[in-house]
Design a protein around this motif. Structure first.
Motif, short mmCIF file in Angstrom:
data_model
loop_
_atom_site.label_atom_id
_atom_site.label_comp_id
_atom_site.label_asym_id
_atom_site.label_seq_id
_atom_site.Cartn_x
_atom_site.Cartn_y
_atom_site.Cartn_z
N PRO A 37 0.83 -1.21 0.00
CA PRO A 37 0.00 0.00 0.00
C PRO A 37 0.87 1.26 0.00
O PRO A 37 1.87 1.32 0.72
N PRO A 38 0.50 2.26 -0.79
CA PRO A 38 1.31 3.49 -0.81
C PRO A 38 1.16 4.24 0.52
O PRO A 38 0.07 4.34 1.07
N SER A 39 2.27 4.73 1.04
CA SER A 39 2.24 5.49 2.29
C SER A 39 2.89 6.86 2.13
O SER A 39 2.95 7.63 3.08
N THR A 40 3.38 7.15 0.93
CA THR A 40 3.99 8.44 0.63
C THR A 40 3.47 8.91 -0.72
O THR A 40 2.84 8.14 -1.47
N LEU A 41 3.76 10.16 -1.06
CA LEU A 41 3.36 10.67 -2.38
C LEU A 41 4.10 9.94 -3.50
O LEU A 41 3.52 9.68 -4.55
N VAL A 42 5.34 9.59 -3.26
CA VAL A 42 6.08 8.82 -4.27
C VAL A 42 5.42 7.46 -4.47
O VAL A 42 5.25 7.00 -5.59
N GLY A 43 5.01 6.83 -3.38
CA GLY A 43 4.32 5.54 -3.47
C GLY A 43 3.01 5.68 -4.23
O GLY A 43 2.65 4.82 -5.04
N LEU A 44 2.28 6.77 -3.98
CA LEU A 44 1.03 7.01 -4.70
C LEU A 44 1.29 7.20 -6.19
O LEU A 44 0.56 6.67 -7.03
N ARG A 45 2.37 7.91 -6.51
CA ARG A 45 2.73 8.11 -7.92
C ARG A 45 3.04 6.77 -8.59
O ARG A 45 2.60 6.50 -9.70
N VAL A 46 3.79 5.92 -7.90
CA VAL A 46 4.15 4.62 -8.46
C VAL A 46 2.90 3.75 -8.64
O VAL A 46 2.73 3.10 -9.68
N HIS A 47 2.00 3.78 -7.67
CA HIS A 47 0.76 3.02 -7.79
C HIS A 47 -0.09 3.52 -8.95
O HIS A 47 -0.68 2.72 -9.69
N ALA A 48 -0.17 4.83 -9.12
CA ALA A 48 -0.95 5.39 -10.23
C ALA A 48 -0.36 4.96 -11.57
O ALA A 48 -1.08 4.60 -12.50
N ARG A 49 0.95 4.96 -11.67
CA ARG A 49 1.60 4.55 -12.92
C ARG A 49 1.35 3.08 -13.20
O ARG A 49 1.06 2.68 -14.33
N ALA A 50 1.44 2.24 -12.17
CA ALA A 50 1.19 0.80 -12.35
C ALA A 50 -0.27 0.57 -12.75
O ALA A 50 -0.56 -0.25 -13.62
N CYS A 51 -1.18 1.30 -12.12
CA CYS A 51 -2.60 1.17 -12.46
C CYS A 51 -2.85 1.60 -13.90
O CYS A 51 -3.60 0.97 -14.63
N ARG A 52 -2.22 2.69 -14.31
CA ARG A 52 -2.37 3.16 -15.70
C ARG A 52 -1.87 2.11 -16.68
O ARG A 52 -2.49 1.84 -17.70
#
Length: 92
Positions: A37-52
């Motif tokens: 699970p993302p816990s930082t903004l960088v993690g959120l960015r990585v999750h968004a890219r993987a989802c895309r």
């Protein structure tokens, strides 16, 4: 003559196999990303890219965005905004 038995057919088959291997590797990486699970903004960015990557059908890359199905274009645009904002915030 069977096209798959010609030298050109063998090269084509090799390219398909190599492409499938790369896509399998990318899918395995995306699974690892989704497991944390993302816990930082960088993690959120990585999750968004993987989802895309997961949500965007590859043939769509060759079409103008205005020709994409609405749901794919909408989700892709949203994820691009998440990536951009999370990347900008993480860099500051």
């Amino acid at each position: 003559m069977d096209a798959w038995r010609t030298p050109e057919g063998e090269a084509y088959e090799d390219a398909i196999e190599a492409n499938n291997e790369k896509l399998t590797s990318l899918d395995e990486l995306a699974k690892l990303i989704r497991a944390i699970p993302p816990s930082t903004l960088v993690g959120l960015r990585v999750h968004a890219r993987a989802c895309r990557f997961d949500c965007l059908p590859f043939p769509k890359l060759e079409e103008p965005r205005q020709d994409w199905d609405w749901d794919v274009a909408c989700l892709t645009g949203f994820l691009e905004h998440v990536e951009r904002l999370a990347g900008k915030e993480a860099a500051s």
